[in-house]
Design a protein around this motif. Structure first.
Motif, PDB file in Angstrom:
ATOM      1  N   VAL A  88       0.830  -1.205   0.000  1.00 56.46           N
ATOM      2  CA  VAL A  88       0.000   0.000   0.000  1.00 56.46           C
ATOM      3  C   VAL A  88       0.862   1.253   0.000  1.00 56.46           C
ATOM      4  O   VAL A  88       0.617   2.206  -0.757  1.00 56.46           O
ATOM      5  CB  VAL A  88      -0.948  -0.010   1.223  1.00 56.46           C
ATOM      6  CG1 VAL A  88      -1.676   1.326   1.340  1.00 56.46           C
ATOM      7  CG2 VAL A  88      -1.943  -1.149   1.112  1.00 56.46           C
ATOM      8  N   ARG A 115      -8.974  -0.452  -4.412  1.00 57.35           N
ATOM      9  CA  ARG A 115      -9.423   0.898  -4.065  1.00 57.35           C
ATOM     10  C   ARG A 115     -10.548   0.816  -3.033  1.00 57.35           C
ATOM     11  O   ARG A 115     -11.420  -0.036  -3.118  1.00 57.35           O
ATOM     12  CB  ARG A 115      -9.916   1.651  -5.308  1.00 57.35           C
ATOM     13  CG  ARG A 115      -8.805   1.949  -6.315  1.00 57.35           C
ATOM     14  CD  ARG A 115      -9.257   2.926  -7.369  1.00 57.35           C
ATOM     15  NE  ARG A 115      -8.231   3.110  -8.390  1.00 57.35           N
ATOM     16  CZ  ARG A 115      -7.222   3.962  -8.285  1.00 57.35           C
ATOM     17  NH1 ARG A 115      -7.121   4.713  -7.197  1.00 57.35           N
ATOM     18  NH2 ARG A 115      -6.332   4.079  -9.254  1.00 57.35           N
ATOM     19  N   ASP A 116     -10.524   1.751  -2.084  1.00 52.33           N
ATOM     20  CA  ASP A 116     -11.584   1.784  -1.075  1.00 52.33           C
ATOM     21  C   ASP A 116     -12.793   2.557  -1.605  1.00 52.33           C
ATOM     22  O   ASP A 116     -12.842   2.939  -2.775  1.00 52.33           O
ATOM     23  CB  ASP A 116     -11.063   2.388   0.243  1.00 52.33           C
ATOM     24  CG  ASP A 116     -10.540   3.807   0.071  1.00 52.33           C
ATOM     25  OD1 ASP A 116     -10.931   4.481  -0.912  1.00 52.33           O
ATOM     26  OD2 ASP A 116      -9.741   4.261   0.910  1.00 52.33           O
ATOM     27  N   GLU A 117     -13.762   2.808  -0.715  1.00 51.12           N
ATOM     28  CA  GLU A 117     -15.002   3.465  -1.159  1.00 51.12           C
ATOM     29  C   GLU A 117     -14.771   4.893  -1.650  1.00 51.12           C
ATOM     30  O   GLU A 117     -15.590   5.444  -2.391  1.00 51.12           O
ATOM     31  CB  GLU A 117     -16.030   3.482  -0.016  1.00 51.12           C
ATOM     32  CG  GLU A 117     -15.561   4.119   1.270  1.00 51.12           C
ATOM     33  CD  GLU A 117     -14.777   3.154   2.157  1.00 51.12           C
ATOM     34  OE1 GLU A 117     -14.454   3.533   3.279  1.00 51.12           O
ATOM     35  OE2 GLU A 117     -14.501   2.016   1.697  1.00 51.12           O
ATOM     36  N   ASN A 118     -13.630   5.484  -1.257  1.00 51.61           N
ATOM     37  CA  ASN A 118     -13.305   6.839  -1.716  1.00 51.61           C
ATOM     38  C   ASN A 118     -12.425   6.844  -2.960  1.00 51.61           C
ATOM     39  O   ASN A 118     -12.029   7.902  -3.445  1.00 51.61           O
ATOM     40  CB  ASN A 118     -12.596   7.620  -0.602  1.00 51.61           C
ATOM     41  CG  ASN A 118     -13.489   7.829   0.605  1.00 51.61           C
ATOM     42  OD1 ASN A 118     -14.668   8.125   0.451  1.00 51.61           O
ATOM     43  ND2 ASN A 118     -12.930   7.660   1.795  1.00 51.61           N
ATOM     44  N   ASN A 120      -9.401   5.529  -3.066  1.00 56.48           N
ATOM     45  CA  ASN A 120      -7.979   5.548  -2.709  1.00 56.48           C
ATOM     46  C   ASN A 120      -7.422   4.129  -2.647  1.00 56.48           C
ATOM     47  O   ASN A 120      -8.127   3.174  -2.304  1.00 56.48           O
ATOM     48  CB  ASN A 120      -7.777   6.244  -1.363  1.00 56.48           C
ATOM     49  CG  ASN A 120      -8.208   7.695  -1.406  1.00 56.48           C
ATOM     50  OD1 ASN A 120      -7.868   8.427  -2.326  1.00 56.48           O
ATOM     51  ND2 ASN A 120      -8.998   8.113  -0.413  1.00 56.48           N
ATOM     52  N   GLY A 122      -6.044   2.022  -0.658  1.00 59.45           N
ATOM     53  CA  GLY A 122      -5.756   1.805   0.751  1.00 59.45           C
ATOM     54  C   GLY A 122      -6.045   0.398   1.248  1.00 59.45           C
ATOM     55  O   GLY A 122      -5.771   0.095   2.410  1.00 59.45           O
ATOM     56  N   LYS A 123      -6.591  -0.474   0.384  1.00 58.73           N
ATOM     57  CA  LYS A 123      -6.918  -1.832   0.809  1.00 58.73           C
ATOM     58  C   LYS A 123      -6.151  -2.857  -0.016  1.00 58.73           C
ATOM     59  O   LYS A 123      -5.544  -2.525  -1.037  1.00 58.73           O
ATOM     60  CB  LYS A 123      -8.428  -2.071   0.677  1.00 58.73           C
ATOM     61  CG  LYS A 123      -9.285  -1.229   1.619  1.00 58.73           C
ATOM     62  CD  LYS A 123     -10.743  -1.610   1.503  1.00 58.73           C
ATOM     63  CE  LYS A 123     -11.603  -0.828   2.487  1.00 58.73           C
ATOM     64  NZ  LYS A 123     -13.033  -1.224   2.390  1.00 58.73           N
ATOM     65  N   THR A 124      -6.184  -4.126   0.438  1.00 56.15           N
ATOM     66  CA  THR A 124      -5.476  -5.200  -0.283  1.00 56.15           C
ATOM     67  C   THR A 124      -6.349  -6.455  -0.313  1.00 56.15           C
ATOM     68  O   THR A 124      -7.218  -6.650   0.537  1.00 56.15           O
ATOM     69  CB  THR A 124      -4.137  -5.541   0.399  1.00 56.15           C
ATOM     70  OG1 THR A 124      -4.394  -5.953   1.754  1.00 56.15           O
ATOM     71  CG2 THR A 124      -3.197  -4.353   0.408  1.00 56.15           C
ATOM     72  N   THR A 125      -6.086  -7.303  -1.318  1.00 57.85           N
ATOM     73  CA  THR A 125      -6.709  -8.626  -1.415  1.00 57.85           C
ATOM     74  C   THR A 125      -5.610  -9.643  -1.685  1.00 57.85           C
ATOM     75  O   THR A 125      -4.725  -9.407  -2.517  1.00 57.85           O
ATOM     76  CB  THR A 125      -7.750  -8.680  -2.540  1.00 57.85           C
ATOM     77  OG1 THR A 125      -8.765  -7.705  -2.278  1.00 57.85           O
ATOM     78  CG2 THR A 125      -8.400 -10.057  -2.618  1.00 57.85           C
ATOM     79  N   THR A 147      -7.808  -2.127 -11.612  1.00 61.79           N
ATOM     80  CA  THR A 147      -7.596  -1.307 -10.408  1.00 61.79           C
ATOM     81  C   THR A 147      -6.863  -0.018 -10.753  1.00 61.79           C
ATOM     82  O   THR A 147      -7.129   1.042 -10.169  1.00 61.79           O
ATOM     83  CB  THR A 147      -6.776  -2.096  -9.355  1.00 61.79           C
ATOM     84  OG1 THR A 147      -7.494  -3.282  -8.994  1.00 61.79           O
ATOM     85  CG2 THR A 147      -6.525  -1.254  -8.107  1.00 61.79           C
TER      86      THR A 147
END
Length: 582
Positions: A88, A115-118, A120, A122-125, A147
């Motif tokens: 990240v 990508r997060d709800e905004n 950005n 900021g998340k991972t899978t 992405t």
């Protein structure tokens, strides 16, 4: 070496990395761009590898176009928290972990950003496990490219400038346990309060137990390496140590962790710099900062390489960090001269109070014990009182009346704390000397604190070092309204009495005031005077310099029974009745 452009994990590369990892038992990390070119290679120890910054897209809303492939010599391919945090933070296309056992690939996992709800990154899978020649990994390209599409709704927010801190303490021997915690653990809890007062977000607290301090790394090289991993995993940008560090220790730890390092002294100085309001307070803080830093010029690394911001970099003297020792010493001499002038003015105020025979009482105690709240209660004032460490820096003086009508001055002083920096005590000596010159001390204790007895000892030790240990002392066990079960603390006061009070509710205040009246040295004398009506000025003089207790009007004058300040008796001596000699 170059991999195929469409291969997510080049098979030949993965096999070669596994063979080398088996031979050297070290992690190997390889960075590959989307053209299949290897742009960076790093080799670490058996448990971790340093992940350097990589060049890529400058657009912070996009991925850099580089994936990291690295090995795990322990045979486990699952990506770690450090791996995910690095993915990240560096905006990589992917973080691929290859488990290796005896030079052979055991399993492979891949983490991709999301990508997060905004919008950005900021998340991972995490995907996997995959085998060595598993073609399913190539499908990850579609996810990465999707992405990486720049959505029109994406609004990139600048990184927060908050300081995310990891606290580190060292305990060299077992100490008294209070509330189930050792001395080192309790000190670290207090450091957490200090860090929050300074504006830092505390992420983790670590305590290292070893026989002695390490001269190079303070807590030992191995523990610093572990600390570096923790900082990566938590995305910490500040490490705060609970003891003073040498310049060499600070530099070594910064170089190994890549994170700014400050110690307890620097943190306390920073809080003082943040809260100082008066000219004297600012001079004292700057002097303490410079005296502390001049001895650490050799060894300091990143702290002297730039002008920064945040904890450890505040204060009026911060612009002097990059000048050499000679210039700093010149500045120290200037500040000391300025403070001597301030001290002369303070001494003249003290002499004026002495001439007027106004008794002075100094409030002393551990920081956040409730001194300012007690002053507000006694003097009906509005001195700043906050539930924070070092809310009061500049000494405040207010007048109040005792139960017998006498006027007294109450002086609120800076709170004490364990491991109070020597430089701070020296710089604030003129302020702390208010306790030395006071007629009496009120030692305010936070009775609700589990460490109250230990805090009393800290305050007494500092008072002794200042030469104020033998003063008459009223010990005020404050915050009794918060004490569970109303239990009495096992605290003694050989220099005076003890009162249980609450500065907030007013509990016990009247009894304490009566105790203060009894302990303050008497400055008034009871006399009886006969004052002719033609000399009415005497009555006014008594009102100004004492109190009239009784008065009887006769044919030619007034007979008065009064309390008058001893040093004010001379002008009215001729009116004193013979049976009441002075």
């Amino acid at each position: 070496m170059q991999g195929g452009k469409d291969e997510f994990l080049p098979a030949g590369l993965a096999v070669k990395m596994a063979e080398l990892t088996g031979k050297i038992n070290r992690e190997i990390a390889v960075y590959i761009n989307r053209k299949g070119n290897i742009i960076n290679v790093s080799v670490g120890d058996s448990s971790t590898v340093s992940l350097p910054e990589v060049e890529g897209r400058k657009d912070l809303a996009r991925l850099v176009g580089v994936r990291c492939i690295h090995t795990h010599p322990n045979g486990e391919g699952m990506v770690s928290l450090v791996d995910l945090n690095s993915l990240v933070k560096m905006r990589l296309d992917a973080m691929v972990a290859v488990g290796v056992k005896d030079g052979r690939i055991t399993e492979i996992y891949a983490a991709l950003p999301v990508r997060d709800e905004n919008g950005n990154l900021g998340k991972t899978t995490v995907y996997g496990p995959f085998g060595k020649d598993d073609k399913r990994m190539n499908r990850l390209w579609d996810i990465i490219l999707e992405t990486d599409k720049l959505k029109s709704t994406v609004v990139h927010l600048n990184e927060s400038d908050e300081e995310r801190a990891v606290l580190v303490g060292l305990e060299t021997s077992s100490k008294v346990i209070v509330g189930g915690k050792s001395e080192g653990e309790r000190s670290l809890d207090e450091l957490e309060e200090l860090a929050r007062t300074a504006g830092a977000v505390v992420l983790e607290k670590i305590i290292q137990r070893r026989p002695a301090k390490d001269p190079a790394f303070f807590i030992g090289r191995g523990k610093v390496e572990e600390l570096s991993l923790i900082c990566q995993a938590l995305d910490a940008n500040l490490i705060i140590f609970d003891d003073e560090l040498s310049g060499v220790q600070m530099r070594n730890i910064e170089e190994m962790t890549g994170v700014k390092v400050v110690d307890r002294t620097t943190l306390i100085l920073d809080i003082f710099a943040k809260r100082a309001r008066s000219r004297e307070g600012k001079l004292q803080v700057e002097l303490a900062q410079l005296k502390y830093r001049v001895s650490r010029l050799v060894g300091l690394g990143t702290q002297l390489s730039r002008l920064g911001g945040g904890i450890g970099t505040r204060g009026p003297g911060e612009k002097k960090l990059e000048v050499d020792r000679r210039h700093i010493k010149r500045r120290i001499s200037f500040l000391e001269a300025q403070l001597k002038d301030v001290e002369k003015r303070r001494n003249s105020f003290r002499e004026s109070r002495t001439r007027n025979a106004i008794p002075t009482i100094a409030l002393v105690g551990y920081t956040n014990a409730g001194k300012s709240t007690l002053m507000n209660r006694l003097c009906e004032s509005n001195v700043l009182a906050e539930d924070k460490l070092f809310a009061t820096l500049d000494p405040t003086t207010r007048s109040f009346r005792l139960s017998d009508g006498r006027e007294a001055l109450l002086i609120d002083t800076v709170g004490f704390i364990r491991k109070l920096p020597h430089e701070l005590v020296e710089a604030f000596k003129s302020t702390l000397e208010e306790a030395v010159y006071a007629d009496m001390l009120i030692h305010v204790v936070d009775a609700s604190n589990e460490e109250a007895e230990e805090q009393v000892k800290v305050v007494n030790d500092i008072l002794e070092s200042l030469g104020a240990a033998n003063k008459p002392v009223i010990m005020a066990l404050n915050k009794m309204d918060m004490v569970k079960g109303g239990l009495r603390l096992a605290i003694s006061n050989p220099n005076g009495r003890i009162f249980e009070i609450s500065a907030v509710t007013g509990q016990g205040i009247d009894a304490m005031l009566e105790g203060i009246r009894e302990m303050l040295p008497e400055d008034e004398k009871e006399v009886r005077l006969f004052i002719p009506y033609s000399d009415g000025w005497v009555i006014s003089y008594i009102y100004q310099n004492g109190r009239i207790l009784e008065q009887v009007h006769g044919e030619s004058g007034t007979e008065v029974k009064a309390l008058i300040k001893k040093h004010r008796l001379k002008p009215v001596r001729a009116y004193i009745c013979g049976k009441y000699p002075v």
